[in-house]
Design an enzyme around this catalytic site. Sequence first.
Site, mmCIF file in Angstrom:
data_model
loop_
_atom_site.group_PDB
_atom_site.id
_atom_site.type_symbol
_atom_site.label_atom_id
_atom_site.label_comp_id
_atom_site.label_asym_id
_atom_site.label_seq_id
_atom_site.Cartn_x
_atom_site.Cartn_y
_atom_site.Cartn_z
ATOM 1 N N GLY A 1 10.546 2.135 -2.349
ATOM 2 C CA GLY A 1 9.417 2.769 -2.494
ATOM 3 C C GLY A 1 9.028 3.309 -0.857
ATOM 4 O O GLY A 1 8.530 4.406 -0.867
ATOM 5 N N THR B 1 0.838 -1.061 0.132
ATOM 6 C CA THR B 1 -0.037 -0.038 0.089
ATOM 7 C C THR B 1 0.882 1.107 -0.061
ATOM 8 O O THR B 1 1.889 1.220 0.641
ATOM 9 C CB THR B 1 -0.870 -0.113 1.347
ATOM 10 O OG1 THR B 1 -1.684 -1.152 1.377
ATOM 11 C CG2 THR B 1 -1.665 1.359 1.318
ATOM 12 N N ASP C 1 17.412 -8.023 -1.971
ATOM 13 C CA ASP C 1 18.124 -7.804 -3.173
ATOM 14 C C ASP C 1 19.461 -7.021 -2.990
ATOM 15 O O ASP C 1 20.492 -6.964 -3.759
ATOM 16 C CB ASP C 1 17.431 -7.075 -4.249
ATOM 17 C CG ASP C 1 16.228 -7.875 -4.794
ATOM 18 O OD1 ASP C 1 16.187 -9.241 -4.689
ATOM 19 O OD2 ASP C 1 15.328 -7.413 -5.614
ATOM 20 N N ARG D 1 24.689 -32.925 -17.144
ATOM 21 C CA ARG D 1 23.787 -32.034 -17.653
ATOM 22 C C ARG D 1 24.105 -30.506 -17.226
ATOM 23 O O ARG D 1 24.951 -30.363 -16.421
ATOM 24 C CB ARG D 1 22.452 -32.075 -16.872
ATOM 25 C CG ARG D 1 21.501 -32.996 -17.546
ATOM 26 C CD ARG D 1 20.170 -32.801 -16.550
ATOM 27 N NE ARG D 1 19.290 -34.199 -16.911
ATOM 28 C CZ ARG D 1 18.365 -34.499 -15.838
ATOM 29 N NH1 ARG D 1 18.420 -33.678 -14.868
ATOM 30 N NH2 ARG D 1 17.456 -35.317 -16.165
ATOM 31 N N MET E 1 16.657 -14.580 -7.473
ATOM 32 C CA MET E 1 15.923 -13.180 -7.250
ATOM 33 C C MET E 1 16.882 -12.316 -7.709
ATOM 34 O O MET E 1 18.206 -12.526 -7.564
ATOM 35 C CB MET E 1 15.501 -12.965 -5.832
ATOM 36 C CG MET E 1 14.254 -13.648 -5.450
ATOM 37 S SD MET E 1 13.279 -12.923 -3.926
ATOM 38 C CE MET E 1 14.954 -13.512 -2.886
ATOM 39 N N GLY E 2 16.339 -11.075 -7.896
ATOM 40 C CA GLY E 2 17.120 -10.003 -8.638
ATOM 41 C C GLY E 2 16.570 -9.330 -9.859
ATOM 42 O O GLY E 2 17.095 -9.640 -11.070
ATOM 43 N N HIS F 1 9.970 -18.173 -4.203
ATOM 44 C CA HIS F 1 9.607 -17.491 -2.994
ATOM 45 C C HIS F 1 10.490 -18.028 -1.712
ATOM 46 O O HIS F 1 10.681 -17.639 -0.786
ATOM 47 C CB HIS F 1 8.188 -17.582 -2.710
ATOM 48 C CG HIS F 1 7.441 -16.574 -3.307
ATOM 49 N ND1 HIS F 1 7.039 -16.920 -4.619
ATOM 50 C CD2 HIS F 1 6.961 -15.325 -3.292
ATOM 51 C CE1 HIS F 1 6.447 -15.656 -5.285
ATOM 52 N NE2 HIS F 1 6.459 -15.134 -4.503
ATOM 53 N N ARG G 1 18.812 -28.218 -17.824
ATOM 54 C CA ARG G 1 17.544 -28.134 -16.921
ATOM 55 C C ARG G 1 17.394 -26.687 -15.827
ATOM 56 O O ARG G 1 18.672 -26.488 -15.426
ATOM 57 C CB ARG G 1 17.263 -29.395 -15.813
ATOM 58 C CG ARG G 1 17.109 -30.498 -16.564
ATOM 59 C CD ARG G 1 15.816 -30.881 -17.112
ATOM 60 N NE ARG G 1 15.580 -32.226 -17.733
ATOM 61 C CZ ARG G 1 15.879 -32.400 -19.001
ATOM 62 N NH1 ARG G 1 16.147 -31.356 -19.756
ATOM 63 N NH2 ARG G 1 15.701 -33.727 -19.362
#
Lengths: 342, 342, 342, 342
Positions: B105, B73, B128, B163, B170-171, B272, B266
């Site tokens: 923010g 918010t 981050d 493989r 994240m980032g 999260h 892969r």
Amino acid sequence: MKIGIMTSGGDCPGLNAVIRGAVLRGIKTYDHEFVGFLDGWRGVVDGECIGLPRHKVRGISKQGGTILGTSRTNPYDGPNGGPENIAATLARLGVDAVIAIGGEGTLAGARELTNAGLNIVGVPKTIDNDLDATDYSFGFDTAVQIATEAIDRLRTTGEAHHRCMIAEVMGRHVGWIALHAGMAAGAHAILIPEQKVSMEQVAAWVTEAYERGRAPLVVVAEGWVPEDEDKPWAERGVDAFGRPRLGGIGEHLAPELERMTGLETRATTLGHIQRGGVPSAYDRVLATRLGMASVDSVSDKRWGTMVALRGTEVVSVGFQEAVGNLKFVPQHRYDEAAVLFG
Amino acid sequence: MKIGIMTSGGDCPGLNAVIRGAVLRGIKTYDHEFVGFLDGWRGVVDGECIGLPRHKVRGISKQGGTILGTSRTNPYDGPNGGPENIAATLARLGVDAVIAIGGEGTLAGARELTNAGLNIVGVPKTIDNDLDATDYSFGFDTAVQIATEAIDRLRTTGEAHHRCMIAEVMGRHVGWIALHAGMAAGAHAILIPEQKVSMEQVAAWVTEAYERGRAPLVVVAEGWVPEDEDKPWAERGVDAFGRPRLGGIGEHLAPELERMTGLETRATTLGHIQRGGVPSAYDRVLATRLGMASVDSVSDKRWGTMVALRGTEVVSVGFQEAVGNLKFVPQHRYDEAAVLFG
Amino acid sequence: MKIGIMTSGGDCPGLNAVIRGAVLRGIKTYDHEFVGFLDGWRGVVDGECIGLPRHKVRGISKQGGTILGTSRTNPYDGPNGGPENIAATLARLGVDAVIAIGGEGTLAGARELTNAGLNIVGVPKTIDNDLDATDYSFGFDTAVQIATEAIDRLRTTGEAHHRCMIAEVMGRHVGWIALHAGMAAGAHAILIPEQKVSMEQVAAWVTEAYERGRAPLVVVAEGWVPEDEDKPWAERGVDAFGRPRLGGIGEHLAPELERMTGLETRATTLGHIQRGGVPSAYDRVLATRLGMASVDSVSDKRWGTMVALRGTEVVSVGFQEAVGNLKFVPQHRYDEAAVLFG
Amino acid sequence: MKIGIMTSGGDCPGLNAVIRGAVLRGIKTYDHEFVGFLDGWRGVVDGECIGLPRHKVRGISKQGGTILGTSRTNPYDGPNGGPENIAATLARLGVDAVIAIGGEGTLAGARELTNAGLNIVGVPKTIDNDLDATDYSFGFDTAVQIATEAIDRLRTTGEAHHRCMIAEVMGRHVGWIALHAGMAAGAHAILIPEQKVSMEQVAAWVTEAYERGRAPLVVVAEGWVPEDEDKPWAERGVDAFGRPRLGGIGEHLAPELERMTGLETRATTLGHIQRGGVPSAYDRVLATRLGMASVDSVSDKRWGTMVALRGTEVVSVGFQEAVGNLKFVPQHRYDEAAVLFG
């Protein structure tokens, strides 16, 4: 250049990541060649080493221990010790410089050898985080994390039984592990060598926590001494039967606190689990960076210096900054933690 | 003083430790009183809060999430938003100052409200690690640790199957998590938003690692864009059926790399799991210290400032330092990691 | 029905998951009502309990300890103890049946009370896995996992220093934790109460492992006694100064082994960290199932029985099966592990 | 005897512990000799193998992956495939028997080869726990533990944001991982291939949990299909652009549940992290025991059998029991878990 690496002193998570960082940096950026001396100064003195081509360091950054072995040997000991013999040995092996990964004792030895003309660069290693020249040293974060997880476990048992739990952690001369693990785990008392605290004060914190409905949690560094005593348990020698005295300060504290508070009290000594095993990501990154920077120092011929963390950057400092000054927990950091006590 | 605390923006390990640190410091050192606003700015705007006596923060430093809830918010939204309404709401509740725990923010909003006369102190929160004003922010270490452990697991499977494994971390705008987790886990390529790299280069690193007998490991930040493309996958909107496009950059990279290298490839998107759960000891200590320092700032009436880590110390900096400047991975840190590539 | 639950004896990971399983099963399947007696038999004897509506058990399955507290109180102790007093207390509280979660002692007490007419169903709890009536009991898997992770850490330090490392784990009468943790961690010797082994044999295994280039690893259960001795260290009473003897078998073994083998040897006593903290997924599932099944038993009025794991299914067995028969490590399981020795 | 070992099919924590158990048992108890075929059936067909002396298996029980490599090659493929060619290859290498560690497909191949006269003993490997002939197979416990820890992390973020969190776990045909991880983590809905459930029912569980003040948590196996659909997402082929369809059931479920419940909903696909990395202590012990028992079977010439866990004991069963019968989650186990739903 041909560079020898050695790891000296007690085990510490991240040693292998230092080695990997140094070798990869040296091979890929400078085209250096590497050998690893076995078992600390012993391997240097005896000229015992193995080649360290790239594939030998593959995948080792997450392994605890050191692929080179370690020992507490002094570089001046024995018939082959001392700067002249070592210089001859290095010359014979074609080794141009040595990266010495070790603590205060190792770096003091390295300083003397450098003063005598050897080409040495240091990487600080202290699981206790007691070297003043670097903000943090690798291994410390892992030790704090392991201790914190263990204390989290102790806490639930304390609460189930309405007991006081004592966790004894490493820290013979400084209390950084106790300070950080205690803050992280929410200890009601943190006892460190830097701070004289009376048994009455400890008992008062324990009682206060209990009366607020908590299971009191005490984190004590192995080198802590109660205010009215004069030397740590570890230094009290043998018992009446001539056997080494068993148990650390935690085990001695427990019955005493139980007597003073009337609360059932149990101690656990975390011991060697704090200094082995898989390093935390933090320590792997720090160790890798220090290893890489040590090769930059060698390439720049900055003999007699060691690499160190300052803020977010790795810098180069003289051995003299690293030797002789233990980094104690400052008063304001203890006061900060003390807000959580009682 | 009566102080309101709020947590805003995405979840981040250590939020509860900040709250605990602030409340204990405030109660024990200054005799302040605390309330917690629910769900970020929403609770401030709506005046919805709960009391935060000491026992409410007991044992929470090791809990993930936030006991106050969070939301995205904006403090200017809705009929009750904006500085005048909020000032009236705080006055009605008797709240003298607000500690706002949030990211860029949140702190930008806090700056505007402070400029309009409200008493606000900030605590930087960014998993981050992209706020320039602080060396590190809490939550980042936990995210790196979780990502590193996950990548360690992926590696063994890559090796068993010969493989190439891709881990997307994240980032969105900066690559700190990818950089640190990639260095810790020994990635053969690290792809971050700050660095334009061609698909050909990525394929070359993968092939080089494979030819040395390794199972190639690629760590990619969610916001990375290949050199010849113009915007991240996350911003590419809906697919041809009007449905949100599924999968991140990792899943798109896998078939492309497989096509270019001929290696089975892969991808796993860690998602999260990087931002929830028990905080690392490092983050608990840092968060506790920041929480305590924020109350010192409030007590000193340093409105419009936030607390920040510099080296080993917690300092106070103006909001302007925290807002508008993302902390990007500098070139020398990427070059350092690149020594491990290929 | 109104059902009382109690947890008795030492802490054990999974106690809260049993409580959650019982309460949810009882409320949702049978519409039972629950109360929790505080601190084991003490709460039953004193009639001290709390309501256990559904929301009280939310999210507790992953918490170590027990939300009801525990103690080693005997139900026959004190002026309010014994079957008649307890029956009167339960009647006064409107409690129709009791689910007793505890070990051999608790279940023996429960059997006597059941014989005297009380409505009791048992849930076996033993972190040592020493109850013969059930294949496995909750808590054991967590203890083995914690011990194994700790021993993995010790091993790297042993290898770095070329030392022998000793890990002392729980197990006063049976050696299940030592057997499983030792097999998992690859111990070169596992010493358990069920097996008389001479110090010479232990030293031989250590030496053999060392000569093959390994850092010898010994896992010893706290209740192990060398062949030529007669009682465990824990029972040897006070020392010459009238103080409780400190240190367990591990600390006594270390200098003795060092003397016999000439190898530097270090011991770590894992202690209480093995019985607290977050339960493993295995233990949470098993504990939840046992809790649910105990309510089925209550609903079927199967007084005097306890729930137990047999293969993959939870069954109901009489108290007599659970009481009096310790489940020792059988010879063929020790022989299996012994393949790894030396 | 000279025994060849091979690991086939998908990676699974514990493969190396099986190899260690087999080799040590074989060498120390029977004086057998071992070779390891590389990359599953491929190495057998191509006759590519390495020696497996004792020191090659040192310390590997805690390593994820397989030191022998794995593949999904079929033993009947290629010019060198089929029983006659393989028999000739084994004869040429002097290999008397093969221990095949693999899942349903591997064991089906092994059965055919055994029927054609080859000397094969099987060790069941299925991370999904879907082989009917064994109570549990190694790797499953590790997968459940990793999934549970990840879901514990997701839960705190769900609670901070008042969101519904979806965790997609492995399980294409059976729901064991989802069942156990969901029970352990306290899921409000568990969706498995064995159970047809309508989207309306899922939405109802989510809404019910939310209305009780919880952050709803849904655990879904990758192979689950909503009641009104006919095949799993994984089998739906390519999208309109001819590219493989990205994202699993979790990512498709999230927007649909969000639409139906009005609750912000996020999905995480745990993916490959569930099948790699350090095995749990449980899996190390089970895998070691199965490996040892497989060598007993070989020594007894019990060709065409595999080892299996029944209760606490390892037994020997015919391949026919292992092949063709998937072990589905039985109704009573799902009903048990469903007590936790909503």
